[in-house]
Design a protein around this motif. Structure first.
Motif, PDB file in Angstrom:
ATOM      1  N   ALA A  62       0.845  -1.223  -0.170  1.00 33.83           N
ATOM      2  CA  ALA A  62      -0.314  -0.068   0.069  1.00 33.83           C
ATOM      3  C   ALA A  62       0.814   1.306   0.137  1.00 33.83           C
ATOM      4  O   ALA A  62       1.936   1.322   0.716  1.00 33.83           O
ATOM      5  N   ARG A  63       0.574   2.231  -0.595  1.00 35.43           N
ATOM      6  CA  ARG A  63       1.064   3.554  -0.895  1.00 35.43           C
ATOM      7  C   ARG A  63      -0.035   4.794  -0.668  1.00 35.43           C
ATOM      8  O   ARG A  63      -0.930   4.448  -1.327  1.00 35.43           O
ATOM      9  N   TRP A  64       0.328   5.706   0.060  1.00 31.92           N
ATOM     10  CA  TRP A  64      -0.438   6.869  -0.012  1.00 31.92           C
ATOM     11  C   TRP A  64       0.025   8.099  -0.642  1.00 31.92           C
ATOM     12  O   TRP A  64       1.102   8.641  -0.262  1.00 31.92           O
ATOM     13  N   VAL A 119      -0.912 -10.449  -0.908  1.00 27.88           N
ATOM     14  CA  VAL A 119      -1.398  -9.419  -0.218  1.00 27.88           C
ATOM     15  C   VAL A 119      -1.320  -9.646   1.414  1.00 27.88           C
ATOM     16  O   VAL A 119      -1.547 -10.648   1.960  1.00 27.88           O
ATOM     17  N   ASN A 120      -0.860  -8.417   1.874  1.00 26.77           N
ATOM     18  CA  ASN A 120      -0.803  -8.308   3.423  1.00 26.77           C
ATOM     19  C   ASN A 120      -2.128  -8.214   4.157  1.00 26.77           C
ATOM     20  O   ASN A 120      -2.977  -7.316   4.005  1.00 26.77           O
ATOM     21  N   LEU A 121      -2.175  -8.991   5.189  1.00 23.59           N
ATOM     22  CA  LEU A 121      -3.384  -8.944   6.156  1.00 23.59           C
ATOM     23  C   LEU A 121      -3.110  -8.317   7.438  1.00 23.59           C
ATOM     24  O   LEU A 121      -1.840  -8.631   7.928  1.00 23.59           O
ATOM     25  N   LEU A 181       3.666 -17.063   5.955  1.00 21.37           N
ATOM     26  CA  LEU A 181       4.357 -16.318   7.296  1.00 21.37           C
ATOM     27  C   LEU A 181       5.274 -15.308   6.697  1.00 21.37           C
ATOM     28  O   LEU A 181       6.250 -15.378   6.459  1.00 21.37           O
ATOM     29  N   ASP A 182       5.075 -13.979   7.156  1.00 19.68           N
ATOM     30  CA  ASP A 182       5.833 -12.776   6.571  1.00 19.68           C
ATOM     31  C   ASP A 182       6.891 -12.561   7.918  1.00 19.68           C
ATOM     32  O   ASP A 182       6.558 -12.946   8.895  1.00 19.68           O
ATOM     33  N   ASP A 183       7.759 -12.067   7.254  1.00 19.77           N
ATOM     34  CA  ASP A 183       8.888 -11.427   8.336  1.00 19.77           C
ATOM     35  C   ASP A 183       9.453 -12.530   9.201  1.00 19.77           C
ATOM     36  O   ASP A 183       9.470 -12.278  10.427  1.00 19.77           O
ATOM     37  N   ILE A 241      16.384  -8.905  -0.751  1.00 22.90           N
ATOM     38  CA  ILE A 241      17.683  -9.121  -1.435  1.00 22.90           C
ATOM     39  C   ILE A 241      17.958  -7.941  -2.215  1.00 22.90           C
ATOM     40  O   ILE A 241      17.342  -7.344  -3.070  1.00 22.90           O
ATOM     41  N   GLU A 242      19.101  -7.589  -2.019  1.00 24.85           N
ATOM     42  CA  GLU A 242      19.629  -6.303  -2.498  1.00 24.85           C
ATOM     43  C   GLU A 242      20.768  -6.447  -3.528  1.00 24.85           C
ATOM     44  O   GLU A 242      21.326  -5.579  -4.220  1.00 24.85           O
ATOM     45  N   SER A 243      21.510  -7.705  -3.411  1.00 22.80           N
ATOM     46  CA  SER A 243      22.895  -7.964  -4.216  1.00 22.80           C
ATOM     47  C   SER A 243      22.796  -9.074  -4.764  1.00 22.80           C
ATOM     48  O   SER A 243      22.216  -9.981  -4.521  1.00 22.80           O
ATOM     49  N   GLY A 260      13.365  -8.271  -3.791  1.00 22.01           N
ATOM     50  CA  GLY A 260      14.250  -7.353  -3.289  1.00 22.01           C
ATOM     51  C   GLY A 260      14.468  -6.232  -4.218  1.00 22.01           C
ATOM     52  O   GLY A 260      14.391  -6.462  -5.428  1.00 22.01           O
ATOM     53  N   PHE A 261      15.315  -5.122  -3.672  1.00 23.80           N
ATOM     54  CA  PHE A 261      15.418  -4.042  -4.760  1.00 23.80           C
ATOM     55  C   PHE A 261      16.581  -4.600  -5.808  1.00 23.80           C
ATOM     56  O   PHE A 261      16.709  -4.015  -6.992  1.00 23.80           O
ATOM     57  N   PHE A 262      17.324  -5.522  -5.294  1.00 19.67           N
ATOM     58  CA  PHE A 262      18.214  -6.227  -6.705  1.00 19.67           C
ATOM     59  C   PHE A 262      17.218  -6.537  -7.829  1.00 19.67           C
ATOM     60  O   PHE A 262      17.775  -6.399  -8.851  1.00 19.67           O
TER      61      PHE A 262
HETATM   62  P1  C2E Z   1       6.257  -6.420   4.281  1.00 19.20           P
HETATM   63  O1  C2E Z   1       5.159  -6.970   4.044  1.00 19.20           O
HETATM   64  O2  C2E Z   1       7.421  -7.206   4.901  1.00 19.20           O
HETATM   65  O3  C2E Z   1       6.730  -6.081   2.968  1.00 19.20           O
HETATM   66  C1  C2E Z   1       8.132  -5.659   2.479  1.00 19.20           C
HETATM   67  C2  C2E Z   1       8.777  -4.353   2.799  1.00 19.20           C
HETATM   68  O4  C2E Z   1      10.096  -4.438   2.371  1.00 19.20           O
HETATM   69  C3  C2E Z   1       8.230  -3.487   1.907  1.00 19.20           C
HETATM   70  O5  C2E Z   1       8.114  -2.170   2.666  1.00 19.20           O
HETATM   71  C4  C2E Z   1       9.064  -3.421   0.808  1.00 19.20           C
HETATM   72  O6  C2E Z   1       9.119  -1.965   0.060  1.00 19.20           O
HETATM   73  C5  C2E Z   1      10.520  -3.316   1.412  1.00 19.20           C
HETATM   74  N1  C2E Z   1      11.563  -4.115   0.473  1.00 19.20           N
HETATM   75  C6  C2E Z   1      11.524  -4.913  -0.508  1.00 19.20           C
HETATM   76  N2  C2E Z   1      12.567  -5.335  -0.730  1.00 19.20           N
HETATM   77  C7  C2E Z   1      13.502  -4.418  -0.179  1.00 19.20           C
HETATM   78  C8  C2E Z   1      14.864  -4.380  -0.143  1.00 19.20           C
HETATM   79  O7  C2E Z   1      15.749  -5.075  -0.982  1.00 19.20           O
HETATM   80  N3  C2E Z   1      15.782  -3.611   0.640  1.00 19.20           N
HETATM   81  C9  C2E Z   1      15.064  -2.847   1.444  1.00 19.20           C
HETATM   82  N4  C2E Z   1      15.514  -2.006   2.285  1.00 19.20           N
HETATM   83  N5  C2E Z   1      13.365  -2.859   1.576  1.00 19.20           N
HETATM   84  C10 C2E Z   1      12.941  -3.819   0.759  1.00 19.20           C
HETATM   85  P2  C2E Z   1       7.182  -1.165   2.534  1.00 19.20           P
HETATM   86  O8  C2E Z   1       6.244  -0.923   1.184  1.00 19.20           O
HETATM   87  O9  C2E Z   1       7.323   0.120   3.071  1.00 19.20           O
HETATM   88  O10 C2E Z   1       5.933  -1.963   3.607  1.00 19.20           O
HETATM   89  C11 C2E Z   1       6.019  -2.026   4.905  1.00 19.20           C
HETATM   90  C12 C2E Z   1       5.267  -2.931   5.640  1.00 19.20           C
HETATM   91  O11 C2E Z   1       3.887  -2.088   5.846  1.00 19.20           O
HETATM   92  C13 C2E Z   1       4.820  -4.402   4.749  1.00 19.20           C
HETATM   93  O12 C2E Z   1       6.190  -5.052   5.263  1.00 19.20           O
HETATM   94  C14 C2E Z   1       3.936  -4.610   5.542  1.00 19.20           C
HETATM   95  O13 C2E Z   1       3.764  -5.150   6.844  1.00 19.20           O
HETATM   96  C15 C2E Z   1       2.841  -3.379   5.645  1.00 19.20           C
HETATM   97  N6  C2E Z   1       2.175  -3.126   4.459  1.00 19.20           N
HETATM   98  C16 C2E Z   1       2.271  -2.618   3.341  1.00 19.20           C
HETATM   99  N7  C2E Z   1       1.290  -2.785   2.624  1.00 19.20           N
HETATM  100  C17 C2E Z   1       0.022  -3.472   3.342  1.00 19.20           C
HETATM  101  C18 C2E Z   1      -1.254  -3.534   3.118  1.00 19.20           C
HETATM  102  O14 C2E Z   1      -1.918  -3.225   2.077  1.00 19.20           O
HETATM  103  N8  C2E Z   1      -2.022  -4.127   4.491  1.00 19.20           N
HETATM  104  C19 C2E Z   1      -1.511  -4.131   5.403  1.00 19.20           C
HETATM  105  N9  C2E Z   1      -2.040  -4.866   6.575  1.00 19.20           N
HETATM  106  N10 C2E Z   1       0.016  -4.040   5.879  1.00 19.20           N
HETATM  107  C20 C2E Z   1       0.748  -3.428   4.709  1.00 19.20           C
END
Ligand code: C2E
Ligand code: MG
Ligand code: MG
Ligand code: MG
Length: 289
Positions: A62-64, A119-121, A181-183, A241-243, A260-262
């Motif tokens: 999600a972005r705002w 999709v994140n819940l 299972l995220d994170d 994953i960045e590299s 990842g950004f890579f």
């Molecule tokens: P997440 O679900 O663990 O999403 C991965 C986050 O890591 C995303 O941050 C993404 O932009 C970032 N990321 C991906 N690859 C890389 C990388 O190589 N390096 C780095 N430094 N970061 C990377 P983002 O988009 O800021 O989202 C943060 C968290 O916000 C998400 O973590 C998720 O928990 C939550 N979120 C985002 N969208 C939604 C949504 O629609 N609903 C809900 N409930 N939570 C959301």
């Protein structure tokens, strides 16, 4: 003198606290308008099969697009949305966009292997939402196959140990929807969650991936998670994953998927067809930023 200093410090603290509260109230007020004005939208980050280098799906993030503050990251507005109950509207919107968009891309690139959408819940959605009917309706109206929609949950949800959570999860699994299972590995991390809940995929948290080169420890943690996942018949996605070296290391350890950004940053929907087009040409997706 000490008294005076103490007081001054207190005033500074007080003022910044005041600003913080003000800014938060403003955000909360703005967030209510944001939905109506369609300022909240998903970006999409590719998830890549490490063995082939091809995109197998996307995660909706999600972005705002705030008219004054610019792009507000989810870490700043999701918690406010959860507290105010706006999260239900936001989630519905993200879910509907995400399902519709991936179906559109699949139709535009019929030779691309089946694409999935993660999709994140939020925990809130399990506790008070009408999550199961919402998911069912969204699949129906978008025409997305249940197996292609992947739902990401976090350990904090499982930690609640609530019957309603267990029930909703097993209903979703019953509908053939993969659960991720995220994170994984952050926070309270108990390996026992992995076999006590009907989960299909573990996402290894970016913190382990980031420090992979720093020594044996992270390497061993990732290896252990991978082995456990394998024993439980679960797939693994490595986040952040960045590299190239990180990608190769993870691939060598048998991690199936990466993000990842890579490969790519989260991108607006308009930019996804270009990525998929490059794959058709047999090029890799390793570029942009
Ligand atoms: P997440 O679900 O663990 O999403 C991965 C986050 O890591 C995303 O941050 C993404 O932009 C970032 N990321 C991906 N690859 C890389 C990388 O190589 N390096 C780095 N430094 N970061 C990377 P983002 O988009 O800021 O989202 C943060 C968290 O916000 C998400 O973590 C998720 O928990 C939550 N979120 C985002 N969208 C939604 C949504 O629609 N609903 C809900 N409930 N939570 C959301
Ligand atoms: Mg996620
Ligand atoms: Mg994550
Ligand atoms: Mg996260």
């Amino acid at each position: 003198r000490a008294k005076k200093l103490g007081r001054a410090r207190f005033e500074v603290f007080d003022k910044s606290l005041h600003l913080e509260v003000l800014s938060r109230l403003e955000l909360e007020y703005d967030l209510r308008l944001a939905m109506e004005q369609q300022q909240i939208l998903p970006f999409y980050q590719p998830i890549v099969d490490l063995r082939t280098g091809k995109i197998t799906g996307f995660e909706a993030l999600a972005r705002w697009k705030h008219p004054v503050r610019g792009m507000v990251p989810p870490a700043e507005f999701i918690p406010i949305a959860e507290e105010t109950g706006l999260i239900n509207d936001i989630s519905r919107h993200i879910l509907q966009c995400a399902c519709r968009d991936v179906v559109t891309w699949q139709q535009a690139f019929p030779h691309t292997p089946p694409l999935s959408m993660s999709v994140n819940l939020s925990t809130i959605q399990f506790l008070e939402g009408d999550l199961v009917p919402l998911i069912r309706e969204t699949l129906d109206s978008s025409g997305l196959e249940a197996q292609r929609l992947k739902l990401e949950i976090t350990e904090s949800l499982l930690m609640e140990e609530l019957d309603v959570v267990r029930l909703v999860l097993s209903e979703l699994r019953g509908m053939n929807i993969p659960l991720l299972l995220d994170d994984f590995g952050t926070g309270y991390s108990s390996l026992s969650y992995l076999h006590r809940f009907p989960l299909n995929v573990v996402k290894i948290d970016a913190s382990f991936v980031r420090n992979l080169h720093l020594g044996q420890e992270n390497l061993e943690i990732v290896r252990a998670i991978k082995m456990l996942a394998m024993a439980l018949n679960m797939e693994v996605i490595a986040e952040g994953i960045e590299s190239e070296i990180q990608m190769e290391t993870l691939k060598d350890m048998g991690c199936e998927f990466g993000q990842g950004f890579f490969f790519a940053k989260p991108l607006p929907r308009e930019e996804i067809p270009r990525l998929l087009e490059q794959q058709v040409d047999g090029k890799t997706s390793e570029q942009n930023g």
